[in-house]
Design a protein around this motif. Sequence first.
Motif, PDB file in Angstrom:
ATOM      1  N   ASN A  53       0.823  -1.216   0.000  1.00  0.00           N
ATOM      2  CA  ASN A  53       0.000   0.000   0.000  1.00  0.00           C
ATOM      3  C   ASN A  53       0.854   1.262   0.000  1.00  0.00           C
ATOM      4  O   ASN A  53       0.532   2.236  -0.688  1.00  0.00           O
ATOM      5  CB  ASN A  53      -0.953  -0.001   1.195  1.00  0.00           C
ATOM      6  CG  ASN A  53      -2.049  -1.024   1.057  1.00  0.00           C
ATOM      7  OD1 ASN A  53      -2.398  -1.419  -0.055  1.00  0.00           O
ATOM      8  ND2 ASN A  53      -2.579  -1.487   2.169  1.00  0.00           N
ATOM      9  N   THR A  57       0.844   4.076  -3.001  1.00  0.00           N
ATOM     10  CA  THR A  57       0.599   5.486  -2.696  1.00  0.00           C
ATOM     11  C   THR A  57       1.746   6.356  -3.189  1.00  0.00           C
ATOM     12  O   THR A  57       1.523   7.408  -3.803  1.00  0.00           O
ATOM     13  CB  THR A  57       0.399   5.667  -1.176  1.00  0.00           C
ATOM     14  OG1 THR A  57      -0.705   4.871  -0.765  1.00  0.00           O
ATOM     15  CG2 THR A  57       0.143   7.112  -0.821  1.00  0.00           C
ATOM     16  N   GLN A  60       1.720   6.553  -7.066  1.00  0.00           N
ATOM     17  CA  GLN A  60       0.662   7.421  -7.581  1.00  0.00           C
ATOM     18  C   GLN A  60       0.988   8.884  -7.341  1.00  0.00           C
ATOM     19  O   GLN A  60       0.766   9.727  -8.207  1.00  0.00           O
ATOM     20  CB  GLN A  60      -0.679   7.057  -6.945  1.00  0.00           C
ATOM     21  CG  GLN A  60      -1.216   5.735  -7.420  1.00  0.00           C
ATOM     22  CD  GLN A  60      -2.448   5.287  -6.656  1.00  0.00           C
ATOM     23  OE1 GLN A  60      -2.689   5.703  -5.529  1.00  0.00           O
ATOM     24  NE2 GLN A  60      -3.220   4.408  -7.276  1.00  0.00           N
TER      25      GLN A  60
END
Length: 101
Positions: A53, A57, A60
Amino acid sequence: LEVPLDMIPENALENAKNLIDMEQSLIVDEKINFLLTSKKASSSSHAKSMLTNANITASQAGAAEMSYGPGGWTTTQDSLESLRLELETLQEATASLRRKN
């Protein structure tokens, strides 16, 4: 201007791939152990999920600020400039494809 690369032996490429895989495994294991010993993760699978995760993150967020232009990938805070560079790049790519076909 394209410059041909010298032939790289297959076993050298395989050895390089194995070294990269081993290094990646060591780094991931180190991060997992840190999360487990600091009690930030309750299990190995939880730690892997947390790392995944965090990676998504970060990717992105970084990708949102990147644009590709004639000089390669650049980071810009100016969205209008990013759009202009993207348009120029797409126009160049389209022109190149038309010439090939």
